[in-house]
Design a protein around this motif. Sequence first.
Motif, short mmCIF file in Angstrom:
data_model
loop_
_atom_site.label_atom_id
_atom_site.label_comp_id
_atom_site.label_asym_id
_atom_site.label_seq_id
_atom_site.Cartn_x
_atom_site.Cartn_y
_atom_site.Cartn_z
N PRO A 34 27.98 3.53 9.23
CA PRO A 34 27.48 4.71 9.94
C PRO A 34 26.17 5.22 9.34
N LEU A 35 25.86 4.81 8.10
CA LEU A 35 24.69 5.25 7.36
C LEU A 35 24.81 6.76 7.07
N PRO A 36 24.26 7.30 6.01
CA PRO A 36 23.38 6.59 5.09
C PRO A 36 24.17 5.67 4.17
N HIS B 91 34.30 12.64 13.70
CA HIS B 91 32.88 12.50 14.04
C HIS B 91 32.86 11.73 15.37
N ARG C 59 30.33 4.69 3.02
CA ARG C 59 29.87 5.23 1.72
C ARG C 59 31.02 6.02 1.08
N ARG D 293 35.03 10.54 7.73
CA ARG D 293 35.45 11.02 9.06
C ARG D 293 35.08 10.02 10.16
N THR D 294 34.00 9.24 9.92
CA THR D 294 33.59 8.31 10.99
C THR D 294 34.69 7.29 11.24
N ARG E 19 27.78 20.86 12.83
CA ARG E 19 28.33 20.12 11.67
C ARG E 19 28.67 21.15 10.60
N GLN F 121 32.44 9.20 -0.16
CA GLN F 121 32.07 10.58 0.21
C GLN F 121 32.25 11.50 -1.01
N1 ASP Z 1 26.67 10.08 8.41
C1 ASP Z 1 28.10 9.91 8.37
C2 ASP Z 1 28.80 11.26 8.39
O1 ASP Z 1 28.16 12.27 8.52
C3 ASP Z 1 28.57 9.02 7.29
C4 ASP Z 1 28.32 9.47 5.85
O2 ASP Z 1 27.78 10.55 5.61
O3 ASP Z 1 28.69 8.70 4.97
O4 ASP Z 1 30.01 11.31 8.28
#
Ligand code: ASP
Length: 430
Positions: free
Chosen positions: A355-357, A218, A317, A255-256, A190, A319
């Motif tokens: 996708p959390l958080p 992702h 969320r 990205r999700t 990552r 970003q």
């Molecule tokens: N955990 C997810 C990501 O890494 C979603 C997020 O962070 O909002 O993209």
Amino acid sequence: MAVSQQVFLRDAMRRLNLTRDVFAARIGVKRRALDTWLLPEGSQEFRGMPEVVQRFVTEIVENETLLEKYAQNSQRGPLRDRIAIHGKHQLISVDQFTRESVEELVRIADMMQPIARRQKVSRVLEGAVLGNLFFEASTRTRVSFGAAFCRLGGSVCDTTGFTFSSMAKGESIYDTSRVMSGYVDAMVIRHPEQGSVAEFAAATNIPVVNGGDGAGEHPSQALLDLYTILTEFSRLGKLLDGAHIAITGDLKYGRTVHSLMKMLALYKGLTFTLISPPGLEMPADIIEQVALRGNHVIEQSNSMTSIKGADVIYATRVQKERFSDEQLEGYSADFQINKALLDQYGKEDVIIMHPLPRDSRDDAHDLSIDLNHDPRLAIFRQADNGIPVRMAIFAVLLGVENLVQHSMRDVTWSPPSHIGPEDAVFHGMY
Ligand code: ASP
């Protein structure tokens, strides 16, 4: 049977593209009986399917192209060769998948469930070492990739953040990747820059998995999201073809949702409702790619009332860590998904994913905790699915997927029957 009853039946329904009701009618059994055969082995209401039914299902599936598909697959070699990128067994983008290859991975993930649910153990990756390189914040992705590798018998070495890595001393991606390849057998990476994981992958021949590259992709999250939708839809008697998917939140930097939308576009006739605050819309290139794929309807909106009629609401969320000159201070309260909004506009059988958080600070207006006891909230089932799906990814990339079924042994410890305090509410749902 070479696979468990649950894997066999789910796979048959997916291949025939039939809902549970239609499938039960097709094989001449009551829906209730089918439901009990589909429960995990060992659960209270689980029943063994009569052998005659198994033979009948096999026959129907074979008649309906199964043999042809299997023949094609065996001619074209293992899944890892079919999803390879630049000839390497790596997972960088969802663009590597077709509908057929993604459904094969889903079947392998189903096969992993007894291990993910702590009923069985396997050692097929004994001796293999995973390098988990996370240069950006993570809880779920890092731990679930690590746990998935361990549950297949491998070991994990982690590094987190730039501060404690040699990148803080100016080391290049090429050097880091090449050096790590001498130490480990696979890497999950990552990194905050879009395209960086592809750069890591180009510098090595070992399997590399993209654990999130900036606002890029992702792919493992998209796979577990698709797996969740298919599993929940199977329970609800719905098909993914023709479904209505609402995706809300920060669609520009999330990205999700970039990966998920491209992956869902492998299916037919979907309606995508993309709801975001102004300025955080889905990038045009992704919308174009999806529009070119087939007969999908794509609507864009700035209002949460557009969730009306959706079968899935996928919330994200904001970003903030990727903002450059944007001024947005979280969502306004209108962007929160909560019980009041769902009661007014949500379908009774909608599933809520994230996708959390989720950002639980008051001013964030992310997915509300007032839905925590609502069975439509699928977020923890979705997060749990990260384990079987990531196990499937490793098994495929390292070429051991055909060894897993016969390697399973019973666990020696006793895990709790429900891993979360609310899970009993959902018992028997699958
Ligand atoms: N955990 C997810 C990501 O890494 C979603 C997020 O962070 O909002 O993209």
